[in-house]
Design an enzyme around this catalytic site. Sequence first.
Site, PDB file in Angstrom:
ATOM      1  N   HIS A   1       0.927  -1.083  -0.171  1.00  0.00           N
ATOM      2  CA  HIS A   1       0.040  -0.074  -0.061  1.00  0.00           C
ATOM      3  C   HIS A   1       0.885   1.323   0.102  1.00  0.00           C
ATOM      4  CE1 HIS A   1       0.589  -0.657   4.464  1.00  0.00           C
ATOM      5  NE2 HIS A   1       0.585   0.589   4.486  1.00  0.00           N
TER       6      HIS A   1
ATOM      7  N   HIS B   1       3.886   7.077   3.646  1.00  0.00           N
ATOM      8  CA  HIS B   1       5.049   5.976   3.557  1.00  0.00           C
ATOM      9  C   HIS B   1       4.399   5.266   2.485  1.00  0.00           C
ATOM     10  CE1 HIS B   1       2.239   4.262   6.490  1.00  0.00           C
ATOM     11  NE2 HIS B   1       2.317   2.925   5.990  1.00  0.00           N
TER      12      HIS B   1
ATOM     13  N   GLU C   1       8.020   0.828   5.115  1.00  0.00           N
ATOM     14  CA  GLU C   1       7.390   0.091   5.757  1.00  0.00           C
ATOM     15  C   GLU C   1       7.562  -1.466   5.016  1.00  0.00           C
ATOM     16  OE1 GLU C   1       3.163  -0.017   6.558  1.00  0.00           O
ATOM     17  OE2 GLU C   1       3.302  -1.035   8.330  1.00  0.00           O
TER      18      GLU C   1
END
Lengths: 134, 134
Positions: free
Chosen positions: A7, A79, A130
């Site tokens: 994502h 992010h 991430e």
Amino acid sequence: MIGRLNHVAIAVPDIDKAAAVYRDTLGADISDKVPQPDHGVNTVFINLPNTKIELLEPLGEGSPINKFLERNADGGIHHICYEVDDIIAARDKLVENGARILGSGEPKIGAHGKPVLFLHPKDFNGALVELEQA
Amino acid sequence: MIGRLNHVAIAVPDIDKAAAVYRDTLGADISDKVPQPDHGVNTVFINLPNTKIELLEPLGEGSPINKFLERNADGGIHHICYEVDDIIAARDKLVENGARILGSGEPKIGAHGKPVLFLHPKDFNGALVELEQA
């Protein structure tokens, strides 16, 4: 090592307004709002055919996205999350290569119930990355 | 209206260094560097199984990413690109909804040889959004 883009997260001051932009103006399929008190955020997922966008809004005191929103009052891209098969093996390889892991360096259970780590933006072209064990 | 996430663009001060981080530290499949003089950038594509990351480095005088790099010296996530079937229909719907298109408002041929538009970040949660006709 990295696999799919899981994502892209966009931090916003008002998630209902942001979700409406995606639903009404961009015509996207969006999820309901999900409070994630353990992570200090409300989330809405924008479901795209090949990945998703995660809208984040601060929830409660000391949300981890407060500082970002102080610097970016309208919101912004916060992010990107890449999938890995084995987060411990990925972490060890990154540390061996001199990359810094944020926090304790141990994976935590992320907003999707899977182990995640965040990497230091200074080591990744200014982008907060991430990693999530898929 | 919006379809696949075509790419996430990361602007960087040194594309060879940034590409090496993705190749060596993150173990990703990367393209050769492609100069795009018409767009004022060099590009390297990081090929992920479901989408791609586009690294951008300034090329020549007056690159459109210079200002971003002045504010973000280490680099950072610059924009996200969504695919649409018909860019003129998408543009007209956006304008009807009050969203602002950057530049002349007419599609230009982007770095992949397809018509693109950029949308005003103030209307899209602080995120710079590119639309590309797929």
